[in-house]
Design a protein around this motif. Sequence first.
Motif, PDB file in Angstrom:
ATOM      1  N   GLY A  54       0.688  -1.307   0.055  1.00  0.00           N
ATOM      2  CA  GLY A  54       0.006   0.081  -0.006  1.00  0.00           C
ATOM      3  C   GLY A  54       0.836   1.371   0.066  1.00  0.00           C
ATOM      4  O   GLY A  54       0.360   2.374  -0.382  1.00  0.00           O
ATOM      5  N   ASP A  55       2.097   1.115   0.238  1.00  0.00           N
ATOM      6  CA  ASP A  55       2.928   2.440   0.311  1.00  0.00           C
ATOM      7  C   ASP A  55       3.125   2.864  -0.884  1.00  0.00           C
ATOM      8  O   ASP A  55       3.505   1.871  -1.707  1.00  0.00           O
ATOM      9  CB  ASP A  55       4.111   2.387   1.335  1.00  0.00           C
ATOM     10  CG  ASP A  55       3.757   2.479   2.810  1.00  0.00           C
ATOM     11  OD1 ASP A  55       2.632   2.557   3.338  1.00  0.00           O
ATOM     12  OD2 ASP A  55       4.849   2.746   3.539  1.00  0.00           O
ATOM     13  N   THR A  56       3.525   4.188  -1.186  1.00  0.00           N
ATOM     14  CA  THR A  56       4.198   4.646  -2.180  1.00  0.00           C
ATOM     15  C   THR A  56       5.571   5.560  -1.834  1.00  0.00           C
ATOM     16  O   THR A  56       5.350   6.249  -0.862  1.00  0.00           O
ATOM     17  CB  THR A  56       3.336   5.611  -3.030  1.00  0.00           C
ATOM     18  OG1 THR A  56       2.275   5.085  -3.724  1.00  0.00           O
ATOM     19  CG2 THR A  56       4.064   6.273  -4.225  1.00  0.00           C
ATOM     20  N   VAL A  57       6.842   4.995  -2.228  1.00  0.00           N
ATOM     21  CA  VAL A  57       8.049   5.452  -1.777  1.00  0.00           C
ATOM     22  C   VAL A  57       8.733   5.942  -3.097  1.00  0.00           C
ATOM     23  O   VAL A  57       8.905   5.372  -3.999  1.00  0.00           O
ATOM     24  CB  VAL A  57       8.562   4.415  -1.165  1.00  0.00           C
ATOM     25  CG1 VAL A  57       9.822   4.974  -0.180  1.00  0.00           C
ATOM     26  CG2 VAL A  57       7.982   3.775   0.135  1.00  0.00           C
ATOM     27  N   GLY A  58       9.299   7.082  -2.971  1.00  0.00           N
ATOM     28  CA  GLY A  58      10.281   7.410  -3.812  1.00  0.00           C
ATOM     29  C   GLY A  58      10.913   9.011  -3.558  1.00  0.00           C
ATOM     30  O   GLY A  58      10.320   9.438  -2.500  1.00  0.00           O
ATOM     31  N   THR A  59      11.651   9.582  -4.321  1.00  0.00           N
ATOM     32  CA  THR A  59      12.082  11.136  -4.292  1.00  0.00           C
ATOM     33  C   THR A  59      11.449  11.823  -5.345  1.00  0.00           C
ATOM     34  O   THR A  59      11.264  11.505  -6.402  1.00  0.00           O
ATOM     35  CB  THR A  59      13.671  10.941  -4.690  1.00  0.00           C
ATOM     36  OG1 THR A  59      14.308   9.950  -3.695  1.00  0.00           O
ATOM     37  CG2 THR A  59      14.198  12.302  -4.469  1.00  0.00           C
ATOM     38  N   VAL A  60      10.887  12.799  -4.579  1.00  0.00           N
ATOM     39  CA  VAL A  60      10.217  14.097  -5.475  1.00  0.00           C
ATOM     40  C   VAL A  60      11.354  15.170  -5.385  1.00  0.00           C
ATOM     41  O   VAL A  60      12.325  15.638  -4.883  1.00  0.00           O
ATOM     42  CB  VAL A  60       9.091  14.536  -4.747  1.00  0.00           C
ATOM     43  CG1 VAL A  60       8.607  15.786  -5.626  1.00  0.00           C
ATOM     44  CG2 VAL A  60       8.044  13.643  -4.728  1.00  0.00           C
TER      45      VAL A  60
END
Length: 366
Positions: A54-60
Amino acid sequence: MKKLSPKALATLVAAVALSALAVFAFAGCGQNSNSGSSASNAGSSQSAGSDKQGDTVGTVTTDIDMSSYGAGKSVRVWVPVAQDYEYQKVTDVAYDAPGAKTAEITEDSAGNKALYLEWDKDAKPEERKATLSFKADRELVSRPELVEKDGELPSDVAEYLKGSRLVPVNDQVKDAANKIVEGKTSDLDKARAIYDWIVQNMTRDESVEGCGQGDVCALLTTQSGKCTDINSVFVGLCRAVDIPAREMFGVRMNADDITGNQHCWAEFYLNGTGWVSADPADVLKAVLKGGWTKDQQETKDKAEYYWGGLDSQRVQLSAGRDITLSPAQNDEALNYFGYPYGEVDGSALDFYDPENFSYRISFTAE
């Protein structure tokens, strides 16, 4: 066959509902483009940038390039910086602006953070470039058990009963809200009646610039707009019947280029539960993109999902309306702080026009 407990059954139903609802990957409201809106990119709970279920992980990353403005000009830019909120964790905040006179993280009176950049008149145009990045871990929001109790509102919650310039608590809004909630006695039933009224009576209008202005008095007549418009109506109507409500402003993390993927959503406060998510704007976007009628099962399912639940492909950047930045901008208070804001020689730039501003926002999934 083993009989499922009520808790296990609820978990299974939620999982099935999420799979069924993950049909569209929504581009944001920032531009009238179809960026990131293909069905194959479906806004699912297990995206390429997911860490745990369910998580969304990353770099903006936000890239600022002010080199197109001629020499001898004073240039100032404020870039929204995400921070920890409920349902999201932000780490690894970093920025680089070697040619700037000033480059620092500031915080305004509403608690919003920004990277403040300033180049004086002596700066060479080609030096006016900067980059901001942060890592975001956003959780999938599942509807909590909605329990309502009597009691006084916490002091920090009562302030969300107050109106703002475009979300006033005036007679027009009160009259409309009272008609919608007629016969309802609990805050929960009133909030749901308002939510259902919006889903049934409002529509998404793709011709609206950006995310819309959220001018509630006008919207009660037009009954159409984009996310800030639709969710502002929810907030305004809730406040008009003494239910605290607020908006969150952010950007979707659902594509490589998310420059035009701004989005806002809402929350209302239920004594006994706390803040509860609501996003009727995403329901109406799904209705438009899917070509659904308001009575179709798909619409009903989507409305149930966004009543207390949110997908994880979004990161909150700010909250509040009528924002005075830190340091203060030269122009009037911002309606909301969901886009980079800039001024050249004291005149505000058009943040709805990233190409000419110019800025680019990207997302790299982990």
